[in-house]
Design a protein around this motif. Structure first.
Motif, short mmCIF file in Angstrom:
data_model
loop_
_atom_site.label_atom_id
_atom_site.label_comp_id
_atom_site.label_asym_id
_atom_site.label_seq_id
_atom_site.Cartn_x
_atom_site.Cartn_y
_atom_site.Cartn_z
N ILE A 199 0.82 -1.22 0.00
CA ILE A 199 0.00 0.00 0.00
C ILE A 199 0.84 1.26 0.00
O ILE A 199 0.36 2.34 -0.39
CB ILE A 199 -1.00 0.03 1.18
N THR A 200 2.10 1.17 0.44
CA THR A 200 2.96 2.35 0.46
C THR A 200 3.91 2.42 -0.73
O THR A 200 4.39 3.50 -1.07
CB THR A 200 3.82 2.39 1.74
N GLY A 201 4.17 1.26 -1.34
CA GLY A 201 5.16 1.21 -2.42
C GLY A 201 6.58 1.27 -1.91
O GLY A 201 7.53 1.37 -2.69
N ILE A 202 6.75 1.20 -0.58
CA ILE A 202 8.08 1.24 0.04
C ILE A 202 8.44 -0.18 0.49
O ILE A 202 7.73 -0.78 1.30
CB ILE A 202 8.09 2.19 1.26
N LYS A 203 9.54 -0.70 -0.02
CA LYS A 203 9.92 -2.08 0.29
C LYS A 203 10.79 -2.19 1.53
O LYS A 203 10.75 -3.22 2.22
CB LYS A 203 10.67 -2.69 -0.92
N GLN A 204 11.58 -1.18 1.82
CA GLN A 204 12.49 -1.25 2.96
C GLN A 204 11.72 -1.13 4.28
O GLN A 204 10.95 -0.19 4.47
CB GLN A 204 13.54 -0.16 2.89
N ILE A 205 11.91 -2.08 5.20
CA ILE A 205 11.32 -2.02 6.53
C ILE A 205 12.43 -1.68 7.51
O ILE A 205 13.40 -2.42 7.64
CB ILE A 205 10.67 -3.36 6.92
N TYR A 206 12.29 -0.57 8.19
CA TYR A 206 13.30 -0.14 9.16
C TYR A 206 13.08 -0.80 10.52
O TYR A 206 14.02 -1.28 11.16
CB TYR A 206 13.29 1.37 9.29
N ALA A 207 11.81 -0.82 10.98
CA ALA A 207 11.53 -1.38 12.30
C ALA A 207 10.16 -2.05 12.32
O ALA A 207 9.23 -1.62 11.64
CB ALA A 207 11.59 -0.29 13.37
N LEU A 208 10.07 -3.10 13.12
CA LEU A 208 8.83 -3.84 13.33
C LEU A 208 8.63 -3.92 14.84
O LEU A 208 9.48 -4.45 15.56
CB LEU A 208 8.95 -5.24 12.72
N GLN A 231 15.63 -11.87 5.65
CA GLN A 231 15.66 -11.49 4.24
C GLN A 231 15.29 -10.02 4.05
O GLN A 231 15.81 -9.34 3.16
CB GLN A 231 14.70 -12.37 3.44
N GLN A 232 14.38 -9.52 4.90
CA GLN A 232 13.94 -8.13 4.79
C GLN A 232 14.99 -7.14 5.31
O GLN A 232 14.86 -5.95 5.10
CB GLN A 232 12.63 -7.94 5.57
N LYS A 233 15.99 -7.66 6.02
CA LYS A 233 17.07 -6.83 6.57
C LYS A 233 16.51 -5.71 7.45
O LYS A 233 16.92 -4.54 7.35
CB LYS A 233 17.93 -6.27 5.46
N ILE A 234 15.57 -6.09 8.32
CA ILE A 234 14.97 -5.14 9.24
C ILE A 234 15.98 -4.78 10.32
O ILE A 234 16.56 -5.66 10.96
CB ILE A 234 13.68 -5.72 9.86
N GLN A 235 16.18 -3.49 10.54
CA GLN A 235 17.22 -3.07 11.47
C GLN A 235 16.81 -3.22 12.93
O GLN A 235 17.65 -3.49 13.79
CB GLN A 235 17.61 -1.61 11.18
N LYS A 236 15.52 -3.03 13.23
CA LYS A 236 15.07 -3.13 14.62
C LYS A 236 13.79 -3.96 14.69
O LYS A 236 12.80 -3.64 14.04
CB LYS A 236 14.82 -1.74 15.22
N VAL A 237 13.84 -5.02 15.49
CA VAL A 237 12.67 -5.86 15.74
C VAL A 237 12.38 -5.80 17.23
O VAL A 237 13.21 -6.17 18.05
CB VAL A 237 12.92 -7.32 15.30
#
Length: 265
Positions: A199-208, A231-237
């Motif tokens: 919905i955002t068109g943004i693929k990079q996830i910074y934090a979950l 795989q998503q290379k999320i920096q903060k979980v």
């Protein structure tokens, strides 16, 4: 632009936090940047207000309150919000729902999971589709799932399985990628992330951040989620609430937020 997250209520109290802070099953977060202040969920009662006062948090100038879904431990504090509060949520937030036990093809109610809440005194924004809150904040709307999992039943003329279709998440568009804030993750963490990307068109996830509903998940599911997050290379979980100690054990470099914590991203 920094994003500040204050944990007003969580299942556990942070180590070293004020002993008067309450910890209860539920979730309530205050999330704000320089222009916008959003209360995400309210926990089961007025404990979030008690904790906010002790933490020196001002809740009188909220841009909006976002309710992730209609389970009591996430929206039970609504009666303590001021009249005419702006509340964003799914149209089915007020469904009466129960945990259920299946026996011989029949479902037996064992615990009520919702509360009878008067939403009419508030400025309600019910939406199945995404709702922009500010330039960077966005309510996800309904999250489509091909094979949803049921979490009890919805009461009515004929009881139906409760797939928690009303669950949505809060999205923040940071300069480093999306910050996704979840209530319980009933719709599945992978499904939620994919929906937010679409919905955002943004693929990079910074934090979950939030509840991931993994406290009793089986190892194959946990391995699949672990691989996906890697795989998503999320920096903060940050897994709290229903993520559980078991779920956090499987997540890469996970942080465990607790009542009284403050994070600045």
């Amino acid at each position: 632009m920094p994003l500040t997250i204050k944990v007003l209520l969580e299942n556990r109290r942070a180590a070293g936090a004020e002993k008067s802070l309450l910890a209860k099953a539920g979730l309530s977060l205050l999330i704000k940047d320089e222009t916008t202040s959003v209360l995400f969920d309210t926990g089961p009662d007025n404990s979030f207000l008690h904790n906010a006062a002790l933490m020196g948090v001002d809740l009188t100038a909220l841009t909006a309150t976002v309710l992730s879904h209609g389970h009591y431990d996430h929206c039970g504090g609504v009666p303590w919000l001021p009249n005419n509060s702006r509340i964003i949520c799914h149209p089915q937030i007020a469904n009466e729902r129960f945990a259920a036990l299946k026996l011989a093809g029949f479902s037996r109610k064992i615990k009520k999971l919702s509360l009878d809440i008067d939403y009419s005194r508030h400025q309600m924004e019910y939406s199945r589709i995404p709702v922009p809150i500010s330039e960077r904040f966005l309510w996800s709307g309904e999250i489509n799932v091909d094979e949803p999992r049921a979490y009890g039943i919805i009461s009515g003329n004929s009881a139906a399985m409760d797939y928690v279709i009303d669950e949505g998440v809060l999205i923040y568009k940071s300069d480093h990628g999306l910050v996704i804030i979840t209530g319980c993750g009933h719709r599945g963490i992978i499904n939620i992330v994919r929906h937010c990307q679409n919905i955002t068109g943004i693929k990079q996830i910074y934090a979950l951040i939030g509840g991931f509903h993994l406290r009793s998940a089986l190892p194959p599911e946990l391995l699949r989620i672990r691989r996906f997050l890697h795989q998503q290379k999320i920096q903060k979980v940050m897994g709290c609430h229903c993520t559980g100690a078991w779920g956090r054990l499987w997540l890469p470099d996970v942080i465990a937020p607790a009542t009284g914590d403050t994070f600045v991203l």
